[in-house]
Enzyme design. Sequence first.
Site, PDB file in Angstrom:
ATOM      1  N   THR A   1       5.716  -1.463  35.084  1.00  0.00           N
ATOM      2  CA  THR A   1       5.014  -0.963  33.739  1.00  0.00           C
ATOM      3  C   THR A   1       3.997   0.200  33.958  1.00  0.00           C
ATOM      4  OG1 THR A   1       5.392  -3.219  33.097  1.00  0.00           O
ATOM      5  CG2 THR A   1       4.202  -1.739  31.434  1.00  0.00           C
TER       6      THR A   1
ATOM      7  N   SER B   1      -4.944  -2.888  37.942  1.00  0.00           N
ATOM      8  CA  SER B   1      -5.370  -3.262  36.785  1.00  0.00           C
ATOM      9  C   SER B   1      -6.267  -4.446  36.614  1.00  0.00           C
ATOM     10  CB  SER B   1      -4.264  -2.921  35.734  1.00  0.00           C
ATOM     11  OG  SER B   1      -5.139  -3.031  34.530  1.00  0.00           O
ATOM     12  N   HIS B   2      -5.416  -5.317  35.808  1.00  0.00           N
ATOM     13  CA  HIS B   2      -6.086  -6.693  35.494  1.00  0.00           C
ATOM     14  C   HIS B   2      -5.702  -7.498  36.522  1.00  0.00           C
ATOM     15  CE1 HIS B   2      -2.476  -6.143  33.743  1.00  0.00           C
ATOM     16  NE2 HIS B   2      -2.010  -7.400  33.972  1.00  0.00           N
TER      17      HIS B   2
ATOM     18  N   ASP C   1     -11.155  -4.476  31.793  1.00  0.00           N
ATOM     19  CA  ASP C   1     -10.544  -5.088  32.759  1.00  0.00           C
ATOM     20  C   ASP C   1     -10.763  -4.330  34.186  1.00  0.00           C
ATOM     21  OD1 ASP C   1      -9.091  -2.591  32.362  1.00  0.00           O
ATOM     22  OD2 ASP C   1      -7.217  -3.446  32.973  1.00  0.00           O
TER      23      ASP C   1
ATOM     24  N   ASP D   1      -9.576  -1.787  35.974  1.00  0.00           N
ATOM     25  CA  ASP D   1      -9.671  -0.383  36.024  1.00  0.00           C
ATOM     26  C   ASP D   1     -10.199   0.242  34.675  1.00  0.00           C
ATOM     27  OD1 ASP D   1      -7.266  -1.192  34.719  1.00  0.00           O
ATOM     28  OD2 ASP D   1      -6.378   0.727  35.029  1.00  0.00           O
TER      29      ASP D   1
ATOM     30  N   ASP E   1      -9.323   0.037  31.416  1.00  0.00           N
ATOM     31  CA  ASP E   1      -8.462   0.769  30.525  1.00  0.00           C
ATOM     32  C   ASP E   1      -8.354  -0.247  29.159  1.00  0.00           C
ATOM     33  OD1 ASP E   1      -6.718  -0.793  31.745  1.00  0.00           O
ATOM     34  OD2 ASP E   1      -5.197   1.037  31.981  1.00  0.00           O
ATOM     35  N   ARG E   2      -8.740  -1.474  29.426  1.00  0.00           N
ATOM     36  CA  ARG E   2      -8.402  -2.701  28.645  1.00  0.00           C
ATOM     37  C   ARG E   2      -9.874  -2.863  28.181  1.00  0.00           C
ATOM     38  NH1 ARG E   2      -3.807  -6.728  30.087  1.00  0.00           N
ATOM     39  NH2 ARG E   2      -2.140  -5.345  30.876  1.00  0.00           N
TER      40      ARG E   2
ATOM     41  N   THR F   1       6.661  -1.134  25.579  1.00  0.00           N
ATOM     42  CA  THR F   1       5.484  -1.344  26.368  1.00  0.00           C
ATOM     43  C   THR F   1       5.080  -0.386  27.620  1.00  0.00           C
ATOM     44  OG1 THR F   1       5.908  -3.637  25.741  1.00  0.00           O
ATOM     45  CG2 THR F   1       4.631  -3.250  27.521  1.00  0.00           C
TER      46      THR F   1
ATOM     47  N   GLU G   1      -1.924  -1.137  22.077  1.00  0.00           N
ATOM     48  CA  GLU G   1      -0.938  -2.382  22.520  1.00  0.00           C
ATOM     49  C   GLU G   1      -1.631  -3.557  22.424  1.00  0.00           C
ATOM     50  OE1 GLU G   1       1.751  -1.438  26.065  1.00  0.00           O
ATOM     51  OE2 GLU G   1      -0.100  -0.633  26.731  1.00  0.00           O
ATOM     52  N   GLU G   2      -0.681  -5.014  22.104  1.00  0.00           N
ATOM     53  CA  GLU G   2      -1.338  -5.973  21.788  1.00  0.00           C
ATOM     54  C   GLU G   2      -2.096  -6.542  23.194  1.00  0.00           C
ATOM     55  OE1 GLU G   2       0.177  -8.358  24.080  1.00  0.00           O
ATOM     56  OE2 GLU G   2       1.396  -6.633  24.598  1.00  0.00           O
TER      57      GLU G   2
ATOM     58  N   LYS H   1      -5.058   4.360  27.932  1.00  0.00           N
ATOM     59  CA  LYS H   1      -5.884   3.523  27.056  1.00  0.00           C
ATOM     60  C   LYS H   1      -7.468   3.479  27.540  1.00  0.00           C
ATOM     61  CE  LYS H   1      -3.781  -0.519  29.098  1.00  0.00           C
ATOM     62  NZ  LYS H   1      -2.654  -0.269  29.942  1.00  0.00           N
TER      63      LYS H   1
ATOM     64  N   ARG I   1       6.795 -13.229  28.550  1.00  0.00           N
ATOM     65  CA  ARG I   1       5.695 -13.104  27.638  1.00  0.00           C
ATOM     66  C   ARG I   1       6.727 -13.153  26.178  1.00  0.00           C
ATOM     67  NH1 ARG I   1       1.851 -11.146  30.352  1.00  0.00           N
ATOM     68  NH2 ARG I   1       2.061  -9.254  31.779  1.00  0.00           N
TER      69      ARG I   1
HETATM   70  C1  VG1 Z   1       1.222  -5.251  30.698  1.00  0.00           C
HETATM   71  C2  VG1 Z   1       1.000  -5.293  29.257  1.00  0.00           C
HETATM   72  C3  VG1 Z   1       1.364  -3.852  28.849  1.00  0.00           C
HETATM   73  C4  VG1 Z   1       0.364  -2.882  29.480  1.00  0.00           C
HETATM   74  C5  VG1 Z   1       0.602  -3.087  30.866  1.00  0.00           C
HETATM   75  C6  VG1 Z   1      -0.326  -2.133  31.828  1.00  0.00           C
HETATM   76  O1  VG1 Z   1       2.522  -4.977  31.138  1.00  0.00           O
HETATM   77  O2  VG1 Z   1       2.000  -6.230  28.441  1.00  0.00           O
HETATM   78  O3  VG1 Z   1       1.050  -3.852  27.394  1.00  0.00           O
HETATM   79  O4  VG1 Z   1       0.816  -1.682  29.208  1.00  0.00           O
HETATM   80  O5  VG1 Z   1       0.338  -4.484  31.488  1.00  0.00           O
HETATM   81  O6  VG1 Z   1      -1.749  -2.326  31.676  1.00  0.00           O
HETATM   82  P1  VG1 Z   1       3.773  -6.128  31.363  1.00  0.00           P
HETATM   83  O7  VG1 Z   1       4.841  -5.412  31.648  1.00  0.00           O
HETATM   84  O8  VG1 Z   1       3.279  -6.958  32.635  1.00  0.00           O
HETATM   85  O9  VG1 Z   1       3.668  -6.895  30.139  1.00  0.00           O
HETATM   86  V1  VG1 Z   1      -2.815  -2.133  32.797  1.00  0.00           V
HETATM   87  O10 VG1 Z   1      -4.145  -2.556  32.015  1.00  0.00           O
HETATM   88  O11 VG1 Z   1      -2.205  -2.569  33.843  1.00  0.00           O
HETATM   89  O12 VG1 Z   1      -2.753  -0.404  33.149  1.00  0.00           O
HETATM   90 CO    CO Z   2      -5.798  -1.743  33.307  1.00  0.00          CO
END
Ligand code: VG1
Ligand code: CO
Length: 545
Positions: A19, A114-115, A279, A281, A283-284, A346, A365-366, A378, A498
Amino acid sequence: MSVQHVSLAQPFTDQKPGTSGLRKSSRQFETPHYLESFIEAALQVIPGVAGGTLVVGGDGRYGNRRAIEVICRMAAGHGIARVVTTTGGILSTPAASHLIRSRQAIGGIILSASHNPGGPDGDFGVKVNGANGGPAPESITDAIYAQTLQLESYRIANPSAPLDLNSPGEQRVGDLVVEVIDGVDDYVALMQRLFDFDAIGELLRSDFPMAFDAMHAVTGPYATRIFEGLLGAPAGTVRNGIPLEDFGGGHPDPNLTYAHELAALLLGGEGYRFGAACDGDGDRNMILGQGCFVNPSDSLAVLTANATLAPGYADGLAGVARSMPTSAAADVVAQALGIPCFETPTGWKFFGNLLDAGRITLCGEESFGTGSNHIREKDGLWAVLFWLQILAKRREPVSRIMAEHWSRFGRHYYSRHDYEAIPSEAAHGLYNRMKEMLPSLVGQPFAGRSIATADDFAYTDPVDGSLTSGQGLRLLLDEGSRVVMRLSGTGTQGATLRVYLESYVPSSGDLQQDPQAALGDLINAIDVLAEIKQRTGMERPTVIT
Ligand code: VG1
Ligand code: CO
């Protein structure tokens, strides 16, 4: 400068971006040639490499500095003219997006998972962004992956003096100029153009205790400069503000589970009026008021409804977009405003074309992601500032802003249930069984209602016509409720399922229920239908949002 051609005994076969880029354990990234293989493929695919400018930086996690060093040497080996990177290698994803755009770079390489947790036992990641500042579209990530599968060697400049990322300045790796800048300056200037810092500063210097949790990740330096520096909030407003290679052992995911200390401050009656977290990086975002959690789908709707309170959006919005699993709260606002609303798969990359074409101004996004046309990612701190802007103008508690929003637009009860680290076979078995059942589900009873549509979400990009399919199983009920299931594309251990649950109550209905209670019948019905407990062996989800 001498350039080596390093041969690979055989190509890597597990470098398919998910993703949000290539995300694997730090250990895997330490496998000899692993990082280099992916970077080589990216540099072969990204247009404009020879003589171009590339932005490189990351969220400060373990592996960040080594990766910057490797990328600079490989950039030199591929004839890139300039790499723009930052002191300490610290660069948030939104700041990187802005830098790519303002420097007219060919793109950027952002080092982050990211997270996901970091450190030697955590995860690492590489995100490739294009010249518009956004995540590379699927056409590019697919091409990079295809390239990794047939790579025989990579090109890298021999090591010279180690890069000095400690202070701003220019260095050279052969013909390549490596420009080290402060990664915070340009981003802060952009925020000052979008929001009224005088009004927000006045709010924060009044009786308005606020807590921001940087989770020992990338936003610490940005948040400290903005909140405690420019806006005059008291010292200590920013918590966990020093970026650490392992995020202090935490999980830098701003939700009620992983940011529980912040949640406890706001929900536990400590007197804080506003709380937020970002988060790994940056962006959240998570937004909290006193005794009140704002779910991200609602947050997008509230920003849409109140956008003109911010100077950067005073002229109104061209349109909004949300990812498919995000609740339709923003759709209702868009309809009231008479602006278009788009539903995308997504992942932020799908907003890029709509933003570039000027068809939307805000999107979200949620999963705690909200953003706008100011960049192509984001943006966590942007969302926090946007909320503060609204609070500075309206001078009402967050809980009242939410209550007023629902009494005007109705409320979309919403929750996401994550089942993490399920054995891959069990997860795919469950998912594929549901997918095969879809056609037979239409017209069937479900949670006292009836299934009107059952499909696997597919999206035709309204700008370039490209088709993306297989984006999540949707059960749409006759009265507008929905249950959606997806398998995560960002996890690194087993599979993550999910389940997204949504039910709309009009403004005349009961607007003050607990979401888990309001969605209880949907939760039970999907468990029975998809055999979630039985097949995952999990009594309850790992994370409930
Ligand atoms: C998750 C979230 C998605 C988001 C992605 C990247 O993906 O559900 O909405 O865009 O993380 O976010 P997944 O495929 O695990 O549901 V981040 O903060 O990593 O750039
Ligand atoms: Co992120």
